[in-house]
Design an enzyme around this catalytic site. Structure first.
Site, mmCIF file in Angstrom:
data_model
loop_
_atom_site.group_PDB
_atom_site.id
_atom_site.type_symbol
_atom_site.label_atom_id
_atom_site.label_comp_id
_atom_site.label_asym_id
_atom_site.label_seq_id
_atom_site.Cartn_x
_atom_site.Cartn_y
_atom_site.Cartn_z
ATOM 1 N N LYS B 97 1.063 12.373 -6.724
ATOM 2 C CA LYS B 97 0.668 11.207 -5.935
ATOM 3 C C LYS B 97 -0.713 11.495 -5.365
ATOM 4 O O LYS B 97 -0.872 12.392 -4.551
ATOM 5 C CB LYS B 97 1.667 10.968 -4.796
ATOM 6 C CG LYS B 97 1.158 9.986 -3.734
ATOM 7 C CD LYS B 97 2.162 9.766 -2.630
ATOM 8 C CE LYS B 97 1.505 9.129 -1.418
ATOM 9 N NZ LYS B 97 2.472 8.814 -0.347
ATOM 10 N N GLY B 185 4.469 1.948 5.041
ATOM 11 C CA GLY B 185 4.551 0.801 5.941
ATOM 12 C C GLY B 185 5.907 0.134 6.018
ATOM 13 O O GLY B 185 6.225 -0.514 7.013
#
Lengths: 67, 256
Positions: B97, B185
């Site tokens: 990532k 989020g």
């Protein structure tokens, strides 16, 4: 002998001939780490025959929790 | 496998990716893995502190999991590349990532450096999953650079503020042809379901589960929400309209 281990200047006796010697010291032994010497990754199989020199930069990293 | 998510040569049955940060104790990690049904899990790479006998997080990750090391701490493409190579040298597979951040207040990703790192690492055979700000041209460049998926943020990392970037993520889903994994989020299961209903390929969560009062209960809740959202997407949502449209017949009342 003077090494920079994870950015910290570290003075060691002459006993630290190879990476394997360094990694067998109490503060580092029995840890699962990835080793970088002067910016190049060193594989486990090479620890015993990579000789350390004055001023070498050693990075010892491991996996921690993260997102 | 029915409705598998294909990424980097793997067929995943779970569309919920999880993180390993912020747990009150690392022994929760295998339990959260089981409760979430997740098959992909993120880890970070840091310098070893000789004064701490902190356990290696890998000791708590079940062997069937696909490890997704992140490049957190990187401020440039070069730093991200270096971290990715170190992670791969550990023999933990070739997924990464990309996370390149220069903004310490909102931890928003640097798309330009992220694209550069993706180009280099994809060419080296990594399965690259870049964390990014949901911008279409950046997503297309990431695709052309060889990203296996793109991972736009819903809101700042750890904020639990939900799908604030919903419209932009919707555009990425429509236009890129790549799996879109909403990363960062998402705070509530309903938000994870919403992302999946829109056609997101997966969601990646850490804080929402790790900081819940009952992380195992929350992991299970997210598992259900992601599965429900995915099923709804596959089933095809009904049309949205401004005015009412009767669901019952408007003729044949008893008194008419």
């Amino acid at each position: 002998m003077k090494l920079y281990i994870n950015g910290n200047e570290t003075r060691l006796g002459e006993a630290c001939g190879t990476l394997a010697d360094l990694l067998s010291r109490p503060e580092w032994k029995e840890r699962r780490m990835i080793v970088e010497l002067n910016g190049a990754i060193v594989g486990k199989e090479d620890y015993g025959h990579v000789t350390l020199a004055d001023g070498d930069r050693v990075e010892l990293v491991h996996f921690v929790g993260g997102g | 496998m029915k409705d598998a998510l294909h990424i980097g040569g793997k067929a995943l049955s779970s569309r919920l990716f999880i993180g390993t940060g912020k747990y009150s104790r690392n022994t929760l990690i295998p339990e959260v893995v089981a409760a979430s049904g997740s098959e992909v899990i993120t880890v970070a790479l840091r310098r070893v502190d000789p004064s701490s006998r902190e356990e290696n997080v890998l000791n708590h990750i079940p062997p069937h999991m696909t490890l997704l090391p992140n490049t957190s701490g990187a401020r440039t493409a070069e730093e991200a590349v270096r971290i990715a190579r170190l992670a791969r040298a550990a023999g933990m597979g070739n997924w990464v990532k990309i996370e390149v951040i220069n903004d310490q207040r909102y931890l928003l990703p640097d798309n330009l450096e992220t694209i550069r790192a993706t180009e280099i690492l994809a060419a080296e055979g990594f399965v690259v999953l870049p964390y990014m700000s949901p911008d279409l041209s950046a997503a297309l460049r990431l695709r052309d650079a060889g990203a296996a998926a793109v991972m736009p943020l819903g809101a700042p990392i750890g904020s639990n503020r939900g799908l604030r970037t919903k419209e932009l993520i919707g555009i990425l889903i429509e236009e890129t042809g790549l799996p879109i994994i909403v990363d960062a989020g998402i705070g509530r299961p309903s938000e994870a379901a919403e992302a999946m209903e829109m056609g997101a390929a997966a969601v990646l969560l850490n804080t929402a589960i790790a900081t819940a009062r009952d992380p195992l209960g929350m992991a299970e809740a997210f598992r259900g929400a992601v599965a429900a959202g995915r099923q709804a997407y596959l089933a095809g949502l009904g049309a949205v309209r401004q005015e009412a449209e009767a669901s019952s017949p408007l003729t044949g009342f008893l008194n008419v």
